[in-house]
Structures are given as structure tokens and as C-alpha cells.
Design a protein around this motif. Structure first.
Motif, PDB file in Angstrom:
ATOM      1  N   ALA A   1       0.679  -0.973   0.489  1.00  9.21           N
ATOM      2  CA  ALA A   1       0.318  -0.119  -0.120  1.00  9.21           C
ATOM      3  C   ALA A   1       0.964   1.365  -0.013  1.00  9.21           C
ATOM      4  CB  ALA A   1      -1.073   0.000   1.194  1.00  9.21           C
ATOM      5  N   MET A   2       0.696   2.754  -0.464  1.00  4.02           N
ATOM      6  CA  MET A   2       1.459   3.629  -0.086  1.00  4.02           C
ATOM      7  C   MET A   2       0.694   5.029   0.565  1.00  4.02           C
ATOM      8  SD  MET A   2       4.086   1.993  -2.336  1.00  4.02           S
ATOM      9  CE  MET A   2       4.340   4.273  -2.309  1.00  4.02           C
ATOM     10  N   GLY A   3       1.120   5.605   0.588  1.00  2.97           N
ATOM     11  CA  GLY A   3       0.725   6.334   1.680  1.00  2.97           C
ATOM     12  C   GLY A   3       1.054   8.084   1.302  1.00  2.97           C
ATOM     13  N   TRP A   4       0.465   9.353   1.162  1.00  2.00           N
ATOM     14  CA  TRP A   4       1.663  10.259   1.414  1.00  2.00           C
ATOM     15  C   TRP A   4       0.683  11.236   2.954  1.00  2.00           C
ATOM     16  CZ3 TRP A   4       3.984  12.705  -2.490  1.00  2.00           C
ATOM     17  CH2 TRP A   4       4.253  12.084  -3.841  1.00  2.00           C
ATOM     18  N   PHE A   5       2.411  12.128   3.064  1.00  2.00           N
ATOM     19  CA  PHE A   5       2.153  12.001   4.352  1.00  2.00           C
ATOM     20  C   PHE A   5       2.755  13.814   4.262  1.00  2.00           C
ATOM     21  CE2 PHE A   5       1.336   8.635   7.963  1.00  2.00           C
ATOM     22  CZ  PHE A   5       1.471   7.601   7.573  1.00  2.00           C
ATOM     23  N   ARG A   6       2.708  14.249   5.158  1.00  2.00           N
ATOM     24  CA  ARG A   6       3.285  15.956   4.913  1.00  2.00           C
ATOM     25  C   ARG A   6       3.808  16.399   6.459  1.00  2.00           C
ATOM     26  NH1 ARG A   6      -1.887  19.622   3.554  1.00  2.00           N
ATOM     27  NH2 ARG A   6      -2.965  19.081   5.256  1.00  2.00           N
TER      28      ARG A   6
ATOM     29  N   GLY B   1       4.154   0.869   2.711  1.00  2.00           N
ATOM     30  CA  GLY B   1       3.959  -0.255   3.097  1.00  2.00           C
ATOM     31  C   GLY B   1       2.641  -0.582   3.644  1.00  2.00           C
ATOM     32  N   THR B   2       1.965  -0.758   4.556  1.00  2.00           N
ATOM     33  CA  THR B   2       0.363  -1.373   4.715  1.00  2.00           C
ATOM     34  C   THR B   2      -0.563   0.093   5.089  1.00  2.00           C
ATOM     35  OG1 THR B   2       1.243  -2.417   6.831  1.00  2.00           O
ATOM     36  CG2 THR B   2      -1.249  -2.214   6.843  1.00  2.00           C
ATOM     37  N   TYR B   3      -1.837  -0.436   4.253  1.00  2.61           N
ATOM     38  CA  TYR B   3      -3.045  -0.029   3.862  1.00  2.61           C
ATOM     39  C   TYR B   3      -2.839   0.891   5.203  1.00  2.61           C
ATOM     40  CZ  TYR B   3      -7.168   2.272   2.620  1.00  2.61           C
ATOM     41  OH  TYR B   3      -8.356   3.258   2.118  1.00  2.61           O
ATOM     42  N   SER B   4      -2.988   2.226   6.036  1.00  2.03           N
ATOM     43  CA  SER B   4      -2.832   2.755   7.171  1.00  2.03           C
ATOM     44  C   SER B   4      -2.541   3.988   7.315  1.00  2.03           C
ATOM     45  CB  SER B   4      -1.819   2.548   8.258  1.00  2.03           C
ATOM     46  OG  SER B   4      -2.097   2.842   9.410  1.00  2.03           O
TER      47      SER B   4
ATOM     48  N   ARG C   1     -10.792  17.377  -2.014  1.00  2.30           N
ATOM     49  CA  ARG C   1      -9.838  18.500  -2.707  1.00  2.30           C
ATOM     50  C   ARG C   1      -8.514  17.461  -3.018  1.00  2.30           C
ATOM     51  NH1 ARG C   1      -6.491  22.461  -0.056  1.00  2.30           N
ATOM     52  NH2 ARG C   1      -6.733  20.812   2.334  1.00  2.30           N
ATOM     53  N   PHE C   2      -8.012  16.390  -2.314  1.00  5.07           N
ATOM     54  CA  PHE C   2      -6.855  15.757  -2.810  1.00  5.07           C
ATOM     55  C   PHE C   2      -7.603  14.116  -3.482  1.00  5.07           C
ATOM     56  CE2 PHE C   2      -3.426  18.178  -0.014  1.00  5.07           C
ATOM     57  CZ  PHE C   2      -3.723  18.911  -0.871  1.00  5.07           C
ATOM     58  N   THR C   3      -6.556  13.925  -4.356  1.00  2.43           N
ATOM     59  CA  THR C   3      -6.838  12.402  -4.446  1.00  2.43           C
ATOM     60  C   THR C   3      -5.613  11.562  -5.316  1.00  2.43           C
ATOM     61  OG1 THR C   3      -8.593  13.111  -6.922  1.00  2.43           O
ATOM     62  CG2 THR C   3      -7.750  10.624  -6.477  1.00  2.43           C
ATOM     63  N   ILE C   4      -5.086  10.477  -4.319  1.00  5.58           N
ATOM     64  CA  ILE C   4      -4.435   9.445  -4.674  1.00  5.58           C
ATOM     65  C   ILE C   4      -5.041   8.496  -5.382  1.00  5.58           C
ATOM     66  CG2 ILE C   4      -5.085   8.439  -2.045  1.00  5.58           C
ATOM     67  CD1 ILE C   4      -1.864   7.498  -1.923  1.00  5.58           C
ATOM     68  N   SER C   5      -3.883   8.050  -6.686  1.00  9.61           N
ATOM     69  CA  SER C   5      -4.117   7.320  -7.178  1.00  9.61           C
ATOM     70  C   SER C   5      -2.571   6.469  -7.863  1.00  9.61           C
ATOM     71  CB  SER C   5      -4.743   7.714  -8.619  1.00  9.61           C
ATOM     72  OG  SER C   5      -3.502   9.117  -9.420  1.00  9.61           O
ATOM     73  N   ARG C   6      -2.903   5.613  -8.408  1.00 11.75           N
ATOM     74  CA  ARG C   6      -1.020   4.829  -8.716  1.00 11.75           C
ATOM     75  C   ARG C   6      -1.711   4.211 -10.216  1.00 11.75           C
ATOM     76  NH1 ARG C   6      -0.371   0.546  -4.366  1.00 11.75           N
ATOM     77  NH2 ARG C   6       1.591   0.026  -5.016  1.00 11.75           N
ATOM     78  N   ASP C   7       0.206   3.993 -10.746  1.00 10.11           N
ATOM     79  CA  ASP C   7       0.129   3.017 -11.762  1.00 10.11           C
ATOM     80  C   ASP C   7       0.715   1.710 -11.451  1.00 10.11           C
ATOM     81  OD1 ASP C   7       0.206   1.986 -14.490  1.00 10.11           O
ATOM     82  OD2 ASP C   7       0.127   4.049 -15.297  1.00 10.11           O
TER      83      ASP C   7
ATOM     84  N   GLU D   1       1.773  14.309   9.421  1.00  7.92           N
ATOM     85  CA  GLU D   1       0.991  13.759   9.664  1.00  7.92           C
ATOM     86  C   GLU D   1       0.000  13.073   8.375  1.00  7.92           C
ATOM     87  OE1 GLU D   1      -2.326  17.437   9.632  1.00  7.92           O
ATOM     88  OE2 GLU D   1      -1.014  18.168   7.534  1.00  7.92           O
ATOM     89  N   PHE D   2      -0.772  12.556   8.898  1.00  6.04           N
ATOM     90  CA  PHE D   2      -1.182  11.338   7.524  1.00  6.04           C
ATOM     91  C   PHE D   2      -1.859  12.351   6.048  1.00  6.04           C
ATOM     92  CE2 PHE D   2      -3.654   7.873   5.079  1.00  6.04           C
ATOM     93  CZ  PHE D   2      -4.531   8.790   5.240  1.00  6.04           C
ATOM     94  N   VAL D   3      -1.778  11.980   5.173  1.00  2.00           N
ATOM     95  CA  VAL D   3      -2.798  12.539   3.718  1.00  2.00           C
ATOM     96  C   VAL D   3      -3.576  11.974   3.192  1.00  2.00           C
ATOM     97  CG1 VAL D   3      -2.881  14.091   1.811  1.00  2.00           C
ATOM     98  CG2 VAL D   3      -1.100  14.640   3.805  1.00  2.00           C
ATOM     99  N   ALA D   4      -3.142  10.288   2.541  1.00  3.36           N
ATOM    100  CA  ALA D   4      -4.067   9.669   2.061  1.00  3.36           C
ATOM    101  C   ALA D   4      -3.208   8.734   1.960  1.00  3.36           C
ATOM    102  CB  ALA D   4      -4.271  10.726   0.790  1.00  3.36           C
ATOM    103  N   THR D   5      -3.963   7.375   1.736  1.00  7.03           N
ATOM    104  CA  THR D   5      -3.071   6.593   2.042  1.00  7.03           C
ATOM    105  C   THR D   5      -3.757   5.950   0.138  1.00  7.03           C
ATOM    106  OG1 THR D   5      -2.005   3.975   2.649  1.00  7.03           O
ATOM    107  CG2 THR D   5      -4.465   5.080   3.169  1.00  7.03           C
ATOM    108  N   ILE D   6      -3.525   4.424   0.222  1.00  9.82           N
ATOM    109  CA  ILE D   6      -4.560   4.172  -1.668  1.00  9.82           C
ATOM    110  C   ILE D   6      -3.374   2.091  -1.155  1.00  9.82           C
ATOM    111  CG2 ILE D   6      -2.527   4.924  -3.267  1.00  9.82           C
ATOM    112  CD1 ILE D   6      -4.798   4.490  -5.270  1.00  9.82           C
ATOM    113  N   THR D   7      -4.426   1.400  -0.995  1.00 14.59           N
ATOM    114  CA  THR D   7      -3.891   0.086  -1.842  1.00 14.59           C
ATOM    115  C   THR D   7      -3.558  -0.234  -2.288  1.00 14.59           C
ATOM    116  OG1 THR D   7      -6.138  -0.358  -2.475  1.00 14.59           O
ATOM    117  CG2 THR D   7      -6.917  -0.927   0.348  1.00 14.59           C
TER     118      THR D   7
END
Length: 121
Positions: free
Chosen positions: A33-38, A99-102, A67-73, A46-52
Motif C-alpha cells: 500500500a502507498m501513502g502520502w504524509f506531510r 507499507g500497510t494500508y494505514s 480536494r486531493f486525490t491519490i492514485s497509482r499506476d 501528518e497523514f494525508v492519503a493512502t491507497i491499497t
């Protein structure tokens, strides 16, 4: 082992848009899983977004939802954060993590170096 490199940060006006990218090396990108923090100056990360792993589910912090969108390729080993209508309070160093979807930073074992986003009013 996963190595992450963020890009796409910069200066943007409030109400504009910006897309962050995070390129991953290694064959295990799709296993994470992937995440964005800031992290803003003087504040905790702090946590922003996560994707499985397969991109089938996402979750956002209330402060960025809508307002924000997380995506993956997975074919490109890349995760994105589309930032629409950013606000000055979104100014921070943005990190991607694998890491883990969290929502917890401790559940992510791999981190990039960060890309700076500055939103002007």
C-alpha cells in the motif's frame, strides 16, 4: 526493498492545482500500500492519503478530502497525489511511503526524501 523518489513539488497559488509523483524502484511496488504524509515547519508529520496495493480503495485525512486525490499506476511503479484547490495551510514537505494500508506513519517501512509544496495566498 523499495526506494522512493518524490517529484512535482513547487510553488502554487491557492485555488490552483499541483500533482505530486512518487516513483518506486524494485519489484515489490505492487505488494505495498502507498501513502502520502506531510510535515509543516514546527509541526509533526501528518497523514494525508493512502491507497491499497491494487488501487481499489483509498482513504483521506479530513483536511484534504474532496480536494486531493491519490492514485497509482503499478505498471509504472508510481503513485500520485493530485492536489486541487490547495490552501496556504497545505504548505509542507510531502513524503510518500510504502507499507500497510494505514493512517499511521509507523505502518510504513519505506519513505522518500520529500518534496516541498508551498501554497501562496
Amino acid at each position: 526493498q523499495v526506494q522512493l523518489v518524490e517529484s512535482g513539488g513547487g510553488l502554487v497559488q491557492a485555488g490552483g492545482s499541483l500533482r505530486l509523483s512518487c516513483a518506486a524502484s524494485g519489484r515489490t511496488f505492487s505488494n505495498n500500500a502507498m501513502g502520502w504524509f506531510r510535515q509543516a515547519p514546527g509541526k509533526e508529520r501528518e497523514f494525508v492519503a493512502t491507497i491499497t496495493r491494487d488501487g481499489g480503495a483509498t482513504y483521506y485525512a479530513d483536511s484534504v478530502k474532496g480536494r486531493f486525490t491519490i492514485s497509482r499506476d503499478n505498471a509504472k511503479n508510481t503513485v500520485y497525489l493530485q492536489m486541487n484547490s490547495p490552501k496556504p495551510e497545505d504548505t509542507a514537505l510531502y513524503y510518500c511511503a510504502a507499507g500497510t494500508y494505514s493512517v499511521r506513519a509507523s505502518d510504513y517501512g519505506y519513505w522518500g526524501q520529500g518534496t516541498q509544496v508551498t501554497v501562496s495566498s
